[in-house]
Write a protein that holds these residues in place. Structure first.
Motif, short mmCIF file in Angstrom:
data_model
loop_
_atom_site.label_atom_id
_atom_site.label_comp_id
_atom_site.label_asym_id
_atom_site.label_seq_id
_atom_site.Cartn_x
_atom_site.Cartn_y
_atom_site.Cartn_z
N MET A 18 0.85 -1.18 0.00
CA MET A 18 0.00 0.00 0.00
C MET A 18 0.89 1.23 0.00
SD MET A 18 -3.09 -0.94 2.62
CE MET A 18 -4.29 -2.19 2.17
N VAL A 19 0.30 2.37 -0.34
CA VAL A 19 1.09 3.58 -0.41
C VAL A 19 1.51 4.03 0.97
CG1 VAL A 19 1.12 5.97 -1.18
CG2 VAL A 19 -0.06 4.24 -2.53
N TYR A 20 0.58 4.19 1.89
CA TYR A 20 0.94 4.59 3.25
C TYR A 20 -0.20 4.24 4.20
CZ TYR A 20 -1.41 9.16 2.33
OH TYR A 20 -2.29 10.16 2.01
N LEU A 21 -0.05 4.60 5.47
CA LEU A 21 -0.94 4.09 6.51
C LEU A 21 -2.39 4.55 6.34
CD1 LEU A 21 1.41 4.33 9.61
CD2 LEU A 21 0.47 2.25 8.58
N MET A 22 -2.63 5.67 5.69
CA MET A 22 -3.99 6.10 5.44
C MET A 22 -4.75 5.06 4.62
SD MET A 22 -5.98 8.78 6.17
CE MET A 22 -5.01 10.29 6.24
N ASP A 23 -4.04 4.43 3.66
CA ASP A 23 -4.67 3.39 2.85
C ASP A 23 -5.05 2.19 3.70
OD1 ASP A 23 -4.19 4.57 0.08
OD2 ASP A 23 -2.17 4.55 0.91
N ALA A 24 -4.17 1.83 4.65
CA ALA A 24 -4.46 0.70 5.53
C ALA A 24 -5.67 1.00 6.42
CB ALA A 24 -3.25 0.38 6.39
N ALA A 25 -5.81 2.25 6.83
CA ALA A 25 -6.98 2.63 7.63
C ALA A 25 -8.25 2.52 6.80
CB ALA A 25 -6.80 4.05 8.17
#
Length: 343
Positions: free
Chosen positions: A221-228
């Motif tokens: 994923m690109v960064y943690l916002m995507d995981a959220a």
């Protein structure tokens, strides 16, 4: 509360909203959703004005140094600020950086101002908008993208460039655009969270990987916002690393303030949605994260306006602009994709 809707500001012309256009829109759900958001924004804007006041045009305000924190919410800075000053809430003209720049800078000239920026959208502004535009990107160094772009995104590099620019132009207003607390999130808590997601769920994260490159969960994923957004990270966890990113940039902002003469104001281009469901927009659309365009919610539109105590004001003069160096367009576009924007 009765709200008067200013329909003359909304594009409701028959040419735009026809049956054939509606049918075409239904074939493209994303475009249809985007149009609904814009229309909702037109209505909600006037409700927002009544409660919070009208937006602030930062270039009309009184300052010698304006420090922009990208995606910084007023409530976050109010809770975690470490810098002396008088803090108020201001209303942003936008809920995204490109919208902010379009409404603040486009078509204008500010030849009494130098602009130091880590935000890729600033490269879309017309040459000559400012006396000098200073990018933190390497100039035409496509071969060192992976190492240099990541490094030049960090707040320490922005602070160093700002000091250099200030020393060259002591008679100009200084506008400095830090990228934090906008993701990707740096710091030990963010890295520990990414490592946990790698171990427990097989997720890989690359701050400079495009959404278009992510074809499966195992590829990253690109960064943690995507995981959220995908449900792997709770709103509380995301808010914690957001605050960590804010505290990281505030350390450099505080050091920069100490190195500058004149009146300094700290503000933001827009805020951030961090998983809340309390606002009407999130309940209607299901959008709980990041910063969609043309949205009027306190989380996105209320930004800090921190006036730092000062002793002396600078004598500011306008002069003909200095030509800016070219930055490779691919570097800029890769940067924007890394932040979740698709060209």
């Amino acid at each position: 509360m009765t709200v008067q809707l200013h329909l003359e500001t909304m594009d409701l012309s028959p040419e735009k909203y026809t049956l054939s256009n509606f049918i075409e829109a239904c074939k493209n759900p994303e475009s249809f959703k985007h149009e609904l958001k814009k229309r909702y924004g037109d209505v909600q804007k006037h409700v927002f004005y009544r409660e919070h006041g009208r937006p602030t045009n930062v270039m009309d305000a009184d300052w010698d140094n304006l420090l922009l924190l990208d995606a910084c919410r007023f409530d976050a800075l109010a809770a975690h600020n470490t810098i002396d000053g008088e803090l108020d809430a201001a209303v942003s003209v936008a809920s995204t950086s490109n919208e902010f720049m379009d409404k603040t800078f486009a078509g204008e000239t500010f030849h009494d101002t130098v602009y130091v920026s880590a935000n890729g959208f600033s490269h879309h502004l017309e040459d000559g908008t400012f006396h000098e535009f200073v990018s933190t990107y390497p100039e035409s160094q496509r071969d060192v993208l992976d190492s240099e772009l990541y490094r030049n995104y960090r707040p320490g590099i922005v602070r160093e460039k700002a000091v250099e620019t200030y020393e060259r132009h002591p008679d100009k207003r200084l506008l400095v655009h830090f990228m934090q607390p906008h993701g990707p999130y740096f710091g030990p808590k963010a890295e520990a969270l990414r490592e946990r997601l790698r171990t427990n769920h097989g997720l890989e994260f690359s701050a400079w990987q495009s959404d278009a490159d992510v074809t499966s969960r195992s590829e990253g994923m690109v960064y943690l916002m995507d995981a959220a957004e995908a449900g792997y990270v709770s709103p509380a966890e995301l808010q914690e690393v957001y605050v960590e990113n804010l505290q990281l940039v505030l350390e450099h902002v505080e050091r920069l303030v100490e190195q500058l003469d004149g009146k300094t104001v700290i503000t933001a281009d827009h805020g951030e949605l961090l998983g809340e469901t309390s606002n009407l927009y999130s309940r209607l659309t299901g959008d709980r994260y990041e910063h969609p365009g043309y949205v009027w919610t306190p989380e996105l539109r209320l930004v800090p306006w921190l006036v730092v105590p000062w002793e002396n004001r600078r004598d500011i003069v306008a002069e003909e602009p200095v030509g800016r160096g070219d930055v490779d367009d691919e570097v800029v576009e890769d940067h924007l994709r890394a932040l979740g924007y698709q060209s």
